[in-house]
Write an enzyme that holds these catalytic residues in place. Sequence first.
Site, PDB file in Angstrom:
ATOM      1  N   ARG A  80      45.142  23.299  32.919  1.00  0.00           N
ATOM      2  CA  ARG A  80      43.927  23.613  33.669  1.00  0.00           C
ATOM      3  C   ARG A  80      42.712  23.153  32.882  1.00  0.00           C
ATOM      4  NH1 ARG A  80      43.992  29.486  35.965  1.00  0.00           N
ATOM      5  NH2 ARG A  80      43.292  30.102  33.912  1.00  0.00           N
TER       6      ARG A  80
ATOM      7  N   LYS B 268      33.314  38.295  31.724  1.00  0.00           N
ATOM      8  CA  LYS B 268      32.878  37.289  32.698  1.00  0.00           C
ATOM      9  C   LYS B 268      32.755  37.923  34.090  1.00  0.00           C
ATOM     10  CE  LYS B 268      37.677  35.861  33.524  1.00  0.00           C
ATOM     11  NZ  LYS B 268      38.705  34.847  33.195  1.00  0.00           N
TER      12      LYS B 268
ATOM     13  N   MET C  23      32.679  42.504  58.635  1.00  0.00           N
ATOM     14  CA  MET C  23      31.813  42.224  57.480  1.00  0.00           C
ATOM     15  C   MET C  23      31.208  43.502  56.891  1.00  0.00           C
ATOM     16  SD  MET C  23      28.491  39.752  57.047  1.00  0.00           S
ATOM     17  CE  MET C  23      29.325  38.246  57.464  1.00  0.00           C
TER      18      MET C  23
ATOM     19  N   TYR D 265      38.118  44.082  67.826  1.00  0.00           N
ATOM     20  CA  TYR D 265      38.119  42.895  68.677  1.00  0.00           C
ATOM     21  C   TYR D 265      39.522  42.592  69.174  1.00  0.00           C
ATOM     22  CZ  TYR D 265      33.836  42.390  66.073  1.00  0.00           C
ATOM     23  OH  TYR D 265      32.636  42.626  65.500  1.00  0.00           O
TER      24      TYR D 265
HETATM   25  C1  LIG Z   1      39.684  35.613  32.423  1.00  0.00           C
HETATM   26  C2  LIG Z   1      40.288  35.184  31.139  1.00  0.00           C
HETATM   27  C3  LIG Z   1      41.006  36.072  30.313  1.00  0.00           C
HETATM   28  C4  LIG Z   1      41.307  37.504  30.725  1.00  0.00           C
HETATM   29  O1  LIG Z   1      42.535  37.517  31.379  1.00  0.00           O
HETATM   30  P1  LIG Z   1      43.213  38.915  31.826  1.00  0.00           P
HETATM   31  O2  LIG Z   1      44.507  38.519  32.374  1.00  0.00           O
HETATM   32  O3  LIG Z   1      42.284  39.491  32.836  1.00  0.00           O
HETATM   33  O4  LIG Z   1      43.300  39.714  30.585  1.00  0.00           O
HETATM   34  C5  LIG Z   1      41.457  35.635  29.092  1.00  0.00           C
HETATM   35  N1  LIG Z   1      41.244  34.356  28.705  1.00  0.00           N
HETATM   36  C6  LIG Z   1      40.593  33.466  29.469  1.00  0.00           C
HETATM   37  C7  LIG Z   1      40.418  32.085  28.990  1.00  0.00           C
HETATM   38  C8  LIG Z   1      40.105  33.845  30.714  1.00  0.00           C
HETATM   39  O5  LIG Z   1      39.449  32.951  31.470  1.00  0.00           O
END
Ligand SMILES: *Cc1c(COP(=O)(O)O)cnc(C)c1O
Length: 392
Positions: free
Chosen positions: A141, A43, A319, A271
């Site tokens: 969640r 992802k 930035m 700054y």
């Molecule tokens: C992002 C995610 C993971 C990966 O988690 P890590 O701690 O980075 O291994 C696993 N399961 C779900 C549902 C996630 O959203």
Amino acid sequence: MIELGGGDPSAPLAEAVVDLDAIAQNTRLLAGRTGAALLAVVKADAFGHGLLPVARTVLAAGAGWLGVTSRAEAMALRDAGVTAPLLSWLHAPDEDFAPVVAAGVDLSAASTPHLAGIAAGARRARTRANVHLKVDTGLARNGAGDGDWPELVRRARAFETAGLLRVRGVWSHLATAEVPGDRGVAEQLRRLERALALARAGGLAPDLVHLANSAALVGLPRTHFDLVRAGIALYGVEPLPGQAAGLRPAMTLCSRVILTRRVPAGTGVSYGHDYVTRAASTLALVPLGFADGVPRAATGRGRVWIAGRQCPIAGRVTMDQIVVDVGDLPVRTGDEVLLFGSGDRGEPTVGDWARWAGTNPHEIFTGVGARVPRRYLPVRTARRSGRERVSA
Ligand SMILES: *Cc1c(COP(=O)(O)O)cnc(C)c1O
């Protein structure tokens, strides 16, 4: 060794160098630590490392599945010809699921509206959708609560009977896998087992149960079930403090000095002159800022590697640029700068930046901006692991 530019005037001023060989090795190492199949979480552009190069690398190195959160990410993989088993898990119930169902993407459902949306997509796509029912076991969640689970199971079974979907998985996410000895894990396991028993009693026959993330892959073997979902560990960050699994960091964020200035003691930098040089010093300008992934929250703590040393950022992270106080080091325009990397040359790691910015390595990786080009170092060993597992 990573070299930026090397005097080439057309070379970028900064880049994120991604070592695909490290990702391949990490994949093999993680796959070897479990009897379950490995789902590589790609992802968010593979945690900023690049969706397609990472997906191809992990699949060749023994991952049986890919995991993403959205239809767009799933379709990007399918459109590029990636045919591996693929699960997507974060959706609104009224999305158009027909294209992803037609593309053979497994979908998570955590509520009856989601299930109905997926079934509608399957009807339009004229094919069965593969669904993983998500149960909340304590994270609170994204998952069906205890009260909603029986109805979710009943509706799923009805859609199965109607030929619209098949429940291939039951799954959940751990709340505290990173905390050694946390008792919440046992409770989450109990709740997952209970949900699974209810699903089976309701006529479902899921053959993929999954719960573990990276930390649980390394530290909690009893959470592995049929599939483990590894994210951060693939990219080489040890998920459990003080329990090194031998992972290799894959990304190096580097740049070069584009200007140096010799200044007297007492020079105010940035700054409001919130940084003042203690002695006569050389200031080096580096063209990377918070738009590129240098967290502004690390102002006052962040350090970068120049000329073999870690030197403090003088003043604020802006930035587009940072000023580095290199003291009396013989730093010149064009010299290499490492923001983070494997640590092998003494440079900071992504974990250091996470600490300095009060966040986790995931946020540092995904913060590396779109204007930083990614460059890939190829997999050096084409050797397959022999550990690939056949997935359902
Ligand atoms: C992002 C995610 C993971 C990966 O988690 P890590 O701690 O980075 O291994 C696993 N399961 C779900 C549902 C996630 O959203």
